[in-house]
Design a protein around this motif. Structure first.
Motif, PDB file in Angstrom:
ATOM      1  N   GLU A   2       0.992  -1.283   0.415  1.00  0.00           N
ATOM      2  CA  GLU A   2      -0.083   0.018  -0.170  1.00  0.00           C
ATOM      3  C   GLU A   2       0.869   0.974   0.002  1.00  0.00           C
ATOM      4  O   GLU A   2       0.057   2.537  -0.436  1.00  0.00           O
ATOM      5  CB  GLU A   2      -0.827   0.006   1.356  1.00  0.00           C
ATOM      6  CG  GLU A   2      -1.834   0.744   1.255  1.00  0.00           C
ATOM      7  CD  GLU A   2      -3.104   1.125  -0.123  1.00  0.00           C
ATOM      8  OE1 GLU A   2      -3.645   1.588  -0.583  1.00  0.00           O
ATOM      9  OE2 GLU A   2      -2.907  -0.052  -0.530  1.00  0.00           O
ATOM     10  N   GLU A   3       1.709   1.444   0.794  1.00  0.00           N
ATOM     11  CA  GLU A   3       3.052   2.696   0.852  1.00  0.00           C
ATOM     12  C   GLU A   3       3.647   2.840  -0.927  1.00  0.00           C
ATOM     13  O   GLU A   3       3.327   4.208  -0.463  1.00  0.00           O
ATOM     14  CB  GLU A   3       3.542   2.040   1.699  1.00  0.00           C
ATOM     15  CG  GLU A   3       5.020   3.324   1.640  1.00  0.00           C
ATOM     16  CD  GLU A   3       4.654   4.398   2.384  1.00  0.00           C
ATOM     17  OE1 GLU A   3       5.452   5.334   2.025  1.00  0.00           O
ATOM     18  OE2 GLU A   3       2.930   4.665   3.246  1.00  0.00           O
ATOM     19  N   LYS A   4       3.586   1.558  -1.721  1.00  0.00           N
ATOM     20  CA  LYS A   4       4.362   2.072  -2.730  1.00  0.00           C
ATOM     21  C   LYS A   4       3.467   2.377  -3.664  1.00  0.00           C
ATOM     22  O   LYS A   4       3.547   3.650  -4.407  1.00  0.00           O
ATOM     23  CB  LYS A   4       4.670   0.707  -3.693  1.00  0.00           C
ATOM     24  CG  LYS A   4       5.722   0.120  -2.562  1.00  0.00           C
ATOM     25  CD  LYS A   4       7.154   0.753  -3.242  1.00  0.00           C
ATOM     26  CE  LYS A   4       8.525  -0.254  -2.773  1.00  0.00           C
ATOM     27  NZ  LYS A   4       9.696   0.302  -3.346  1.00  0.00           N
ATOM     28  N   LYS A   5       1.603   1.936  -3.486  1.00  0.00           N
ATOM     29  CA  LYS A   5       1.121   2.440  -4.087  1.00  0.00           C
ATOM     30  C   LYS A   5       0.864   4.237  -3.805  1.00  0.00           C
ATOM     31  O   LYS A   5       0.399   5.264  -5.002  1.00  0.00           O
ATOM     32  CB  LYS A   5      -0.169   1.127  -3.476  1.00  0.00           C
ATOM     33  CG  LYS A   5      -1.646   2.564  -4.616  1.00  0.00           C
ATOM     34  CD  LYS A   5      -2.796   2.045  -4.769  1.00  0.00           C
ATOM     35  CE  LYS A   5      -3.998   1.747  -5.325  1.00  0.00           C
ATOM     36  NZ  LYS A   5      -4.758   1.582  -4.579  1.00  0.00           N
ATOM     37  N   ASN A   6       1.396   4.456  -2.633  1.00  0.00           N
ATOM     38  CA  ASN A   6       0.632   5.705  -1.853  1.00  0.00           C
ATOM     39  C   ASN A   6       1.897   6.707  -3.122  1.00  0.00           C
ATOM     40  O   ASN A   6       1.918   7.753  -3.113  1.00  0.00           O
ATOM     41  CB  ASN A   6       0.930   5.866  -0.426  1.00  0.00           C
ATOM     42  CG  ASN A   6      -0.747   5.475   0.004  1.00  0.00           C
ATOM     43  OD1 ASN A   6      -1.825   5.227  -0.504  1.00  0.00           O
ATOM     44  ND2 ASN A   6      -0.311   4.956   0.919  1.00  0.00           N
TER      45      ASN A   6
END
Length: 62
Positions: A2-6
């Protein structure tokens, strides 16, 4: 994950800058869209002749 997506979402939500190395018509098209861009006038060493580029690299290291 999720952090990569953000991180990716923040990247594309921010101001983009283009560094174009190559075809100037691409640079002009980007600038026509009011996107900040710079054109780099780069050519491969020795005009792309790999044998000559190897010789030049050896001479440079002397």
């Amino acid at each position: 994950m999720e952090e990569k997506k953000n991180q990716v979402n923040r990247l594309f939500a921010s101001q983009l800058w283009v560094v174009n190395v190559g075809v100037e018509v691409f640079f002009q098209a980007v600038r026509a869209q009011k996107v900040p861009a710079v054109q780099v006038d780069w050519h491969p060493p020795a005009g792309g002749d790999t044998r000559l580029a190897e010789i030049m690299a050896k001479l440079k290291s002397l």
